[in-house]
Design an enzyme around this catalytic site. Structure first.
Site, PDB file in Angstrom:
ATOM      1  N   ARG A 245       0.822  -1.203   0.000  1.00 24.02           N
ATOM      2  CA  ARG A 245       0.000   0.000   0.000  1.00 24.02           C
ATOM      3  C   ARG A 245       0.863   1.262   0.000  1.00 24.02           C
ATOM      4  NH1 ARG A 245      -4.931  -0.274   1.891  1.00 24.02           N
ATOM      5  NH2 ARG A 245      -4.563  -1.648   3.652  1.00 24.02           N
ATOM      6  N   TYR A 246       1.952   1.220   0.739  1.00 29.00           N
ATOM      7  CA  TYR A 246       2.802   2.399   0.916  1.00 29.00           C
ATOM      8  C   TYR A 246       4.054   2.299   0.030  1.00 29.00           C
ATOM      9  CZ  TYR A 246      -0.044   3.157   5.111  1.00 29.00           C
ATOM     10  OH  TYR A 246      -1.072   3.359   5.974  1.00 29.00           O
TER      11      TYR A 246
ATOM     12  N   ARG B   3       7.300   0.159   1.980  1.00 28.72           N
ATOM     13  CA  ARG B   3       7.156  -0.972   2.895  1.00 28.72           C
ATOM     14  C   ARG B   3       5.978  -1.853   2.494  1.00 28.72           C
ATOM     15  NH1 ARG B   3       5.519   3.813   4.441  1.00 28.72           N
ATOM     16  NH2 ARG B   3       3.877   4.199   5.958  1.00 28.72           N
TER      17      ARG B   3
ATOM     18  N   CYS C   4      -3.559 -18.287  14.560  1.00 34.62           N
ATOM     19  CA  CYS C   4      -3.201 -17.499  15.739  1.00 34.62           C
ATOM     20  C   CYS C   4      -3.213 -18.409  16.962  1.00 34.62           C
ATOM     21  CB  CYS C   4      -4.202 -16.364  15.950  1.00 34.62           C
ATOM     22  SG  CYS C   4      -3.996 -15.010  14.768  1.00 34.62           S
TER      23      CYS C   4
ATOM     24  N   CYS D  80      -9.141 -13.207  18.373  1.00 31.34           N
ATOM     25  CA  CYS D  80      -9.811 -11.999  18.841  1.00 31.34           C
ATOM     26  C   CYS D  80     -11.150 -11.878  18.111  1.00 31.34           C
ATOM     27  CB  CYS D  80      -8.969 -10.770  18.538  1.00 31.34           C
ATOM     28  SG  CYS D  80      -7.266 -10.883  19.108  1.00 31.34           S
TER      29      CYS D  80
ATOM     30  N   CYS E 277     -11.298  -9.464  15.079  1.00 34.21           N
ATOM     31  CA  CYS E 277     -10.151  -9.605  14.170  1.00 34.21           C
ATOM     32  C   CYS E 277     -10.374  -8.877  12.847  1.00 34.21           C
ATOM     33  CB  CYS E 277      -9.874 -11.073  13.877  1.00 34.21           C
ATOM     34  SG  CYS E 277      -8.568 -11.324  12.651  1.00 34.21           S
TER      35      CYS E 277
ATOM     36  N   ARG F 217      -8.734  -9.280  10.187  1.00 32.53           N
ATOM     37  CA  ARG F 217      -8.552 -10.176   9.040  1.00 32.53           C
ATOM     38  C   ARG F 217      -9.330 -11.471   9.198  1.00 32.53           C
ATOM     39  NH1 ARG F 217      -3.073  -8.596   9.201  1.00 32.53           N
ATOM     40  NH2 ARG F 217      -3.100  -6.621   8.095  1.00 32.53           N
TER      41      ARG F 217
ATOM     42  N   ASP G 247     -11.792  -1.366  13.112  1.00 34.03           N
ATOM     43  CA  ASP G 247     -12.161  -1.432  11.688  1.00 34.03           C
ATOM     44  C   ASP G 247     -13.603  -1.915  11.481  1.00 34.03           C
ATOM     45  OD1 ASP G 247      -9.644  -0.600  10.814  1.00 34.03           O
ATOM     46  OD2 ASP G 247      -8.854  -2.647  10.741  1.00 34.03           O
TER      47      ASP G 247
ATOM     48  N   ASP H  26      -7.669   3.365  10.222  1.00 31.56           N
ATOM     49  CA  ASP H  26      -7.253   2.759   8.959  1.00 31.56           C
ATOM     50  C   ASP H  26      -8.426   3.002   8.017  1.00 31.56           C
ATOM     51  OD1 ASP H  26      -5.636   1.411   7.167  1.00 31.56           O
ATOM     52  OD2 ASP H  26      -5.137  -0.186   8.593  1.00 31.56           O
TER      53      ASP H  26
ATOM     54  N   LYS I  97      -3.500   4.261   7.103  1.00 28.08           N
ATOM     55  CA  LYS I  97      -3.679   4.792   8.458  1.00 28.08           C
ATOM     56  C   LYS I  97      -3.621   6.312   8.469  1.00 28.08           C
ATOM     57  CE  LYS I  97      -1.503   0.652  10.226  1.00 28.08           C
ATOM     58  NZ  LYS I  97      -1.020   0.087   8.936  1.00 28.08           N
TER      59      LYS I  97
HETATM   60  C1  LIG Z   1      -0.051  -0.729   8.842  1.00 28.54           C
HETATM   61  C2  LIG Z   1       0.473  -1.117   7.540  1.00 28.54           C
HETATM   62  C3  LIG Z   1       1.818  -0.911   7.213  1.00 28.54           C
HETATM   63  C4  LIG Z   1       2.794  -0.283   8.175  1.00 28.54           C
HETATM   64  O1  LIG Z   1       2.457   1.035   8.423  1.00 28.54           O
HETATM   65  P1  LIG Z   1       3.355   1.896   9.412  1.00 28.54           P
HETATM   66  O2  LIG Z   1       2.598   3.156   9.572  1.00 28.54           O
HETATM   67  O3  LIG Z   1       4.671   2.051   8.746  1.00 28.54           O
HETATM   68  O4  LIG Z   1       3.471   1.118  10.678  1.00 28.54           O
HETATM   69  C5  LIG Z   1       2.249  -1.285   5.966  1.00 28.54           C
HETATM   70  N1  LIG Z   1       1.404  -1.826   5.064  1.00 28.54           N
HETATM   71  C6  LIG Z   1       0.119  -2.011   5.338  1.00 28.54           C
HETATM   72  C7  LIG Z   1      -0.760  -2.601   4.294  1.00 28.54           C
HETATM   73  C8  LIG Z   1      -0.401  -1.682   6.590  1.00 28.54           C
HETATM   74  O5  LIG Z   1      -1.690  -1.901   6.863  1.00 28.54           O
END
Ligand SMILES: *Cc1c(COP(=O)(O)O)cnc(C)c1O
Length: 438
Positions: free
Chosen positions: A120-121, A124, A133, A137, A140, A142, A301, A338, A345
């Site tokens: 997504r980002y 990372r 798990c 929870c 959850c 997911r 969520d 989120d 987020k």
């Molecule tokens: C939460 C998340 C991350 C990590 O986000 P940070 O703000 O760097 O902790 C990376 N990818 C996805 C899809 C996420 O949901």
């Protein structure tokens, strides 16, 4: 001799109703996993079930029920509102689905170039490595993929995920999650870590887990000895309530911290469980005492069957107001939503900036004291042209507001915006079209 079988202070035998179990077995994580509770009969030996719980346990559940005996022993047998119990024992409320709740509300599947990898980002990725798990929870995020014993990730899936990461040099941080990665056989987890470490551009590896809370027995010398070979390795642990931090958990946290693993916590704001500024304050204080840095406080969520767990966003703001200034800055998590639809987020905070002029910024503090910061009257602007750190390009489309501020883009437009506004231009100023285009 590992510290694994060391007794937590004061414990001579397992808690009720496991008094007859040898302490050595109770402290063995494998015994804990094979003796998890999931039926009405088993749970009724530990807690006095309410009609709402009994009814939920009498029909096939929407989402898997399984609770380690250790975590079950923390439940109050007589309090239906016990914060430990409410996280893991289903009630009939989870059969109600409200209209805003959808299976994949964070649009993770749409962001997955290969199964189980969410990108997504810009720099990372989230790598889902298991559907299992230690306990489940009820809220959850997911639950659409977690808990199903027949839908596991395979070695071939890991290989596709690793190949994607290897061929995308912008990925410098890999977040291993699931499910719970620490429920994987140790050699499988190690294989994943080893292969990630072979990718030169992967700088940081993070593990997201709740095993230290549900199954602290699993955190032993052997496991941390393996993990510490893959530094820089960070770990985020899901904690929701101060009652989760028992002597067993404190021992697990100190093993992890002593292995040089920076520890963070992620909490979910949950109605009737931790929707109280003083509960969260007690939680974060206890976390930092154990070298865990509170990282995120999540708004719950929009997961099917979880409307009874959600609070208004105002509750989160109120909690943040009660933290900032009132306790150590490093004990304060970021409160985030989120965004449904896959926006990622978004941090939410009380407002501390009241007003500003060219020279003054008017602020208020946690006590309500109002003051001003005077800005410099002459400031030589930073020059991106001569700054070596400003030269690297970013993936286009992800510049965001920072891109506007940096002058890389002038505007951001919602999808379809340009079509709509081009049509308006044609209709209204048609005669001057040539001039506009020229
Ligand atoms: C939460 C998340 C991350 C990590 O986000 P940070 O703000 O760097 O902790 C990376 N990818 C996805 C899809 C996420 O949901």
């Amino acid at each position: 001799m590992g510290r694994e079988i060391e007794e937590p202070p004061g414990r001579r035998r397992p808690p009720h109703p496991w008094e007859e179990v040898p302490l050595e077995q109770w402290n063995d994580w494998r015994w804990q996993l094979t003796h998890r509770l999931n039926s009405k009969e088993e749970l009724s030996k530990v807690i006095n079930l309410t009609p709402e719980e009994e009814e939920a346990l009498s029909v096939p559940s929407r989402f898997r029920v399984d609770i380690t005996p250790y975590f079950a022993s923390l439940m109050d047998p007589d309090d239906p509102n016990c914060p430990i119990r409410r996280q893991v024992v289903p009630t009939v409320k989870e059969f109600f689905i409200s209209p805003e709740e959808v299976e994949d509300s964070l649009a993770e599947d749409a962001h997955s170039p290969v199964p189980g990898l969410v990108h997504r980002y810009p720099d990372r990725v989230l790598m889902l490595v298991t559907t299992q798990c230690a306990s489940y929870c009820r809220y959850c995020t997911r639950s659409r993929i977690v808990g199903n014993p027949r839908a596991q990730f395979s070695i071939a899936d890991y290989e596709r995920q690793l190949a994607y990461i290897a061929s995308n040099p912008q990925v410098r941080d890999v977040l291993i999650s699931g499910g719970d990665p620490l429920t994987l056989p140790q050699h499988i987890l190690e294989m994943i870590l080893k292969k990630l470490r072979e990718i030169p551009h992967v700088e940081v590896i993070r593990i997201g887990t709740r095993v230290p809370v549900f199954l602290p027995q699993r955190i032993n010398e052997e496991l941390v000895g393996m993990l510490r070979r893959y530094h820089p390795l960070w770990m985020n642990i899901h904690f929701n309530h101060p009652k989760e931090i028992t002597p067993e958990v404190e021992r697990a946290l100190s093993l992890l911290a002593d292995a040089g693993i920076p520890l963070g916590s992620q909490s979910v704001l949950l109605a009737g469980i931790n929707d109280c500024p003083n509960v969260i304050l007690a939680l974060v204080r206890k976390l930092v005492k154990n070298r865990v840095r509170p990282y995120y406080l999540y708004q719950c969520d929009l997961v099917p069957g979880t409307s009874h767990f959600r609070t208004p966003v105002a509750k989160g703001i109120e909690i943040m107001e009660a933290l900032r200034g009132h306790t150590s800055g490093f004990a304060i998590p970021s409160y985030v939503i989120d965004m449904p639809g896959g926006g990622g987020k978004v941090p939410i905070s009380p407002n501390y900036l009241l007003s500003m002029s060219e020279s003054k910024v008017v602020l208020r503090n946690y006590e309500g004291f109002i003051g001003a910061y005077t800005q410099p009257s002459s400031y030589k602007p930073h020059d991106p042209q001569t700054c070596p750190y400003c030269q690297s390009a970013r993936e286009s489309g992800q510049e965001g507001i920072a891109g506007i501020l940096a002058g890389k883009v002038n505007s951001l437009a919602p999808q379809g915006w340009e079509e709509v506004h081009r049509r308006r231009l044609e209709v209204i100023v048609q005669p001057r079209e040539a001039e506009v285009k020229g």
